[in-house]
Design a protein around this motif. Structure first.
Motif, PDB file in Angstrom:
ATOM      1  N   ARG A 289     -15.185 -36.049  30.584  1.00 28.93           N
ATOM      2  CA  ARG A 289     -16.130 -36.137  29.301  1.00 28.93           C
ATOM      3  C   ARG A 289     -16.404 -37.404  28.972  1.00 28.93           C
ATOM      4  O   ARG A 289     -17.421 -37.897  28.509  1.00 28.93           O
ATOM      5  CB  ARG A 289     -15.470 -35.045  27.934  1.00 28.93           C
ATOM      6  N   ALA A 290     -15.222 -37.999  28.836  1.00 32.54           N
ATOM      7  CA  ALA A 290     -15.299 -39.729  28.734  1.00 32.54           C
ATOM      8  C   ALA A 290     -16.417 -40.496  29.690  1.00 32.54           C
ATOM      9  O   ALA A 290     -17.042 -41.618  29.296  1.00 32.54           O
ATOM     10  CB  ALA A 290     -13.963 -40.317  28.704  1.00 32.54           C
ATOM     11  N   GLU A 291     -16.637 -39.899  30.686  1.00 33.54           N
ATOM     12  CA  GLU A 291     -17.665 -40.346  31.900  1.00 33.54           C
ATOM     13  C   GLU A 291     -18.764 -39.710  31.632  1.00 33.54           C
ATOM     14  O   GLU A 291     -19.710 -40.384  32.733  1.00 33.54           O
ATOM     15  CB  GLU A 291     -17.007 -40.524  33.265  1.00 33.54           C
ATOM     16  N   GLY A 292     -19.019 -39.010  30.669  1.00 32.83           N
ATOM     17  CA  GLY A 292     -20.382 -38.530  30.559  1.00 32.83           C
ATOM     18  C   GLY A 292     -20.887 -36.997  30.970  1.00 32.83           C
ATOM     19  O   GLY A 292     -21.758 -36.477  30.557  1.00 32.83           O
ATOM     20  N   ALA A 293     -19.781 -36.350  31.124  1.00 33.05           N
ATOM     21  CA  ALA A 293     -19.852 -34.826  31.436  1.00 33.05           C
ATOM     22  C   ALA A 293     -19.662 -34.253  30.043  1.00 33.05           C
ATOM     23  O   ALA A 293     -18.496 -33.207  29.959  1.00 33.05           O
ATOM     24  CB  ALA A 293     -19.045 -34.241  32.562  1.00 33.05           C
ATOM     25  N   ALA A 294     -20.400 -34.481  28.882  1.00 36.29           N
ATOM     26  CA  ALA A 294     -20.208 -34.068  27.643  1.00 36.29           C
ATOM     27  C   ALA A 294     -20.041 -32.681  27.432  1.00 36.29           C
ATOM     28  O   ALA A 294     -19.287 -32.122  26.534  1.00 36.29           O
ATOM     29  CB  ALA A 294     -21.329 -34.707  26.742  1.00 36.29           C
ATOM     30  N   THR A 295     -20.668 -31.687  28.353  1.00 36.38           N
ATOM     31  CA  THR A 295     -20.837 -30.405  28.108  1.00 36.38           C
ATOM     32  C   THR A 295     -19.776 -29.555  28.942  1.00 36.38           C
ATOM     33  O   THR A 295     -19.637 -28.422  28.763  1.00 36.38           O
ATOM     34  CB  THR A 295     -22.051 -29.777  28.482  1.00 36.38           C
ATOM     35  N   LEU A 296     -18.956 -30.331  29.858  1.00 30.92           N
ATOM     36  CA  LEU A 296     -17.728 -29.531  30.454  1.00 30.92           C
ATOM     37  C   LEU A 296     -16.900 -29.250  29.520  1.00 30.92           C
ATOM     38  O   LEU A 296     -16.154 -29.699  28.669  1.00 30.92           O
ATOM     39  CB  LEU A 296     -17.279 -30.637  31.322  1.00 30.92           C
ATOM     40  N   GLU A 297     -16.351 -27.789  30.147  1.00 27.02           N
ATOM     41  CA  GLU A 297     -15.353 -27.166  29.339  1.00 27.02           C
ATOM     42  C   GLU A 297     -14.252 -26.576  30.164  1.00 27.02           C
ATOM     43  O   GLU A 297     -14.295 -26.606  31.353  1.00 27.02           O
ATOM     44  CB  GLU A 297     -15.878 -25.764  28.859  1.00 27.02           C
ATOM     45  N   PHE A 298     -13.095 -26.510  29.556  1.00 28.14           N
ATOM     46  CA  PHE A 298     -11.862 -26.056  30.332  1.00 28.14           C
ATOM     47  C   PHE A 298     -12.176 -24.852  31.497  1.00 28.14           C
ATOM     48  O   PHE A 298     -11.953 -24.881  32.557  1.00 28.14           O
ATOM     49  CB  PHE A 298     -10.693 -25.703  29.414  1.00 28.14           C
TER      50      PHE A 298
END
Length: 79
Positions: free
Chosen positions: A49-58
């Motif tokens: 997420r910190a690298e830009g995968a803002a919508t990534l979920e567990f």
């Protein structure tokens, strides 16, 4: 597709948490069988997420814990 995350980066991040050589992980291998657990998945989620995968979920990772799937999900390509 996330331009900050390359297939090599995804593989290296997973290998780091599994304490193994990146080349040892097969794209279709179940990462839970390799020792990955929910805490490590959350570590990857936060890192990516910190690298830009803002919508990534567990759940995106836990439902199909395979390097090939994760790579396609995060980079739009194959492992």
């Amino acid at each position: 597709m996330n331009q900050n995350l390359s297939p090599e980066r995804v593989r290296a991040d997973v290998a780091e948490l599994l304490d193994c050589d990146p080349a040892e992980i097969a794209p279709e291998e179940d990462l839970f069988d390799r020792g990955l657990d929910s805490v490590r998945i959350m570590t990857l989620v936060e890192r990516w997420r910190a690298e830009g995968a803002a919508t990534l979920e567990f759940a995106d990772l836990a439902e199909r814990p395979e390097l090939g799937h994760w790579t396609a999900l995060l980079t739009g390509g194959a492992a």
